[in-house]
Design an enzyme around this catalytic site. Structure first.
Site, mmCIF file in Angstrom:
data_model
loop_
_atom_site.group_PDB
_atom_site.id
_atom_site.type_symbol
_atom_site.label_atom_id
_atom_site.label_comp_id
_atom_site.label_asym_id
_atom_site.label_seq_id
_atom_site.Cartn_x
_atom_site.Cartn_y
_atom_site.Cartn_z
ATOM 1 N N CYS A 73 0.835 -1.207 0.000
ATOM 2 C CA CYS A 73 0.000 0.000 0.000
ATOM 3 C C CYS A 73 0.870 1.258 0.000
ATOM 4 O O CYS A 73 1.763 1.396 0.832
ATOM 5 C CB CYS A 73 -0.904 -0.021 1.228
ATOM 6 S SG CYS A 73 -1.819 1.498 1.444
ATOM 7 N N CYS A 80 -1.534 -0.406 9.281
ATOM 8 C CA CYS A 80 -0.979 -1.753 9.040
ATOM 9 C C CYS A 80 0.495 -1.771 9.440
ATOM 10 O O CYS A 80 1.375 -1.610 8.599
ATOM 11 C CB CYS A 80 -1.115 -2.118 7.568
ATOM 12 S SG CYS A 80 -2.804 -2.357 7.035
ATOM 13 N N CYS A 130 -0.412 6.317 6.955
ATOM 14 C CA CYS A 130 -1.655 5.855 7.585
ATOM 15 C C CYS A 130 -1.378 5.202 8.932
ATOM 16 O O CYS A 130 -2.022 5.531 9.932
ATOM 17 C CB CYS A 130 -2.383 4.909 6.636
ATOM 18 S SG CYS A 130 -3.527 3.790 7.395
ATOM 19 N N GLU A 186 -23.516 -8.450 28.973
ATOM 20 C CA GLU A 186 -22.869 -7.459 28.116
ATOM 21 C C GLU A 186 -23.264 -6.060 28.608
ATOM 22 O O GLU A 186 -24.397 -5.829 29.007
ATOM 23 C CB GLU A 186 -23.351 -7.705 26.672
ATOM 24 C CG GLU A 186 -23.255 -6.568 25.703
ATOM 25 C CD GLU A 186 -21.820 -6.148 25.395
ATOM 26 O OE1 GLU A 186 -20.962 -7.012 25.174
ATOM 27 O OE2 GLU A 186 -21.567 -4.910 25.392
ATOM 28 N N CYS A 218 -8.189 0.479 0.277
ATOM 29 C CA CYS A 218 -7.348 -0.014 1.370
ATOM 30 C C CYS A 218 -7.189 -1.520 1.222
ATOM 31 O O CYS A 218 -8.127 -2.224 0.853
ATOM 32 C CB CYS A 218 -8.018 0.346 2.698
ATOM 33 S SG CYS A 218 -7.334 -0.512 4.112
ATOM 34 N N CYS A 250 -8.090 -10.326 22.718
ATOM 35 C CA CYS A 250 -7.520 -9.597 21.573
ATOM 36 C C CYS A 250 -6.249 -8.859 21.995
ATOM 37 O O CYS A 250 -5.754 -8.011 21.252
ATOM 38 C CB CYS A 250 -8.553 -8.656 20.964
ATOM 39 S SG CYS A 250 -9.341 -7.581 22.144
#
Ligand code: SAH
Length: 385
Positions: free
Chosen positions: A9, A18, A15, A266, A92, A341
């Site tokens: 990219c 990534c 940006c 939640e 993208c 995560c």
């Protein structure tokens, strides 16, 4: 870095989204494995990371900031890390291509419909962000226009034109955010077209998704992630399962066929509404969802002697709260499946759980976010009987 390999990219450096793009994909996976082993290796063997066959254009959700550049031209794209400068992005490598095209077309339509973009410096203007979500299986597309005010005089002709250009759009929502915070979506919403939600299919179940609910951004790898988590739970049909940090109920609903009952908790009320609707949508009579803090809920369960047999926990990057972990130790489910995560906060929480008597049985990294530095991990914990 590999000799002769160039980041695909052109916006790679400006940006910043990534971080691993300068590396070929197999090397990205090796990096992530090395990080997982460094942070989690002390808890046990780390299985080889599950990567993607095609790691491009996996993101089903694209959020573009709208603003003015130094020459007061309208731009859309992403904020440069740590700044309020928008890096213009039209296409993208990791985003859904249809979503990207919709965002570019919206930008081109703004002048004709006298829609001003929001100017952060003066606090004037209207359009701040455009969020597009696409159900990869269903093809349904949601467009959320995030604006500083609810006054949108050209709303009808604008939406009509947008639908003509993109008949795949099934719903359009105006979200009003008049605050100066980094949070993209405000609390108020106005429906401009369609039902206000989209539906998608994951792991053979249908899911309704509303604008403010969390939904995993890489649906191909989400099936791998949930498949791993559910297999770790080794359900027999007799278990009471708690799906903590359940979002729209995806993990619990995916697991429900093998369980006696599923309870999901939640914090986000919009997501809980979706989860309840999703249980109904799938004709499930053994799933219940409740709004609240997962830690407080778990403490309440422990106090009342409600003991889940299996707990799935899938907290945000900050990891689980201490209250939740303490309550988990107290109610002592036979299995806990931690979906994380962030391997850093995961290691911190595993320290608490292993000190409390749990043993780490399996560690499976999944590459949910190719080209970025982020990595997802599923961990199975059990306690000796
Ligand atoms: N398991 C879901 C959602 C995971 S994202 C899925 O796979 O899609 C983490 C979720 O935790 C988000 O929906 C967020 O709203 C929720 N959350 C954050 N803090 C929480 C808390 N203290 N108690 C309960 N849920 C919380």
């Amino acid at each position: 870095m590999d000799q002769g390999y160039t980041a695909p990219c052109p916006l790679h450096k400006s940006c910043g989204g990534c971080q691993l793009q300068h590396l070929p994909y197999p090397e990205q996976l090796r990096r992530k494995m090395a990080r997982e082993i460094a942070l989690l290796g002390r808890f046990g063997h780390v299985e080889p990371i599950l990567g993607m066959a095609d790691p491009t254009h996996y993101r089903n959700k694209v959020c573009a900031a709208f603003g003015l550049d130094g020459k007061r031209r309208i731009v859309s794209g992403i904020y440069q890390p740590g700044s309020h400068r928008i890096v213009p992005v039209d296409t993208c490598l990791i985003e859904d291509e249809i979503a990207d095209r919709i965002i570019v077309d919206i930008r081109h339509m703004l002048r004709d419909f006298k829609i001003q973009v929001f100017d952060e410096r003066s606090g004037r203007g209207f359009l701040r962000h455009v969020l597009v979500r696409r159900g990869f299986q269903s093809g349904e597309v949601m467009v959320v226009l995030v604006a500083a005010s609810p006054v949108f005089p050209t709303q009808k002709p604008f939406v009509k034109k947008l639908l003509e250009k993109h008949p795949e759009i099934t719903t359009v929502v105006l979200n009003i955010n008049d605050r100066f915070t980094p949070v993209v979506l405000g609390e108020r919403e106005k429906l401009l077209h369609g039902p206000g939600t989209i539906e998608d299919t994951l792991c053979a179940h249908r899911f309704r998704i509303s604008p403010r609910s969390f939904y995993q951004v890489n649906p191909v790898q989400t099936e791998v992630l949930y498949g791993t988590a559910v297999s770790f739970a080794a359900l027999t049909g007799a278990e009471t399962v708690l799906d903590a940090y359940c979002g729209i109920g995806t993990i619990g609903i995916t697991a429900s066929g093998g369980a006696k009952q599923v309870i999901g908790v939640e914090l986000n009320r919009a997501a809980v509404k979706d989860a309840i609707a999703n249980a109904k949508l799938n004709g499930l009579k053994n799933c219940w969802f409740t709004a609240g803090d997962a830690g407080e809920y778990m403490l309440g369960c422990a106090r009342e002697g409600i003991r889940p047999d299996v707990v799935f926990l899938d907290p945000p990057r900050a990891g689980s709260s201490e209250a939740f972990l303490r309550a988990l130790l107290k109610s002592a489910p036979a299995r806990a499946v931690y979906v994380s995560c962030d391997p850093g906060t995961l290691a911190r929480d595993l320290d608490v759980l292993t000190a409390g008597g749990y043993q780490v049985r399996k560690i499976q990294p999944v590459d949910m976010f190719p080209f970025t530095e982020h990595v997802e991990t599923v961990v199975l914990l059990t306690r000796p009987c």
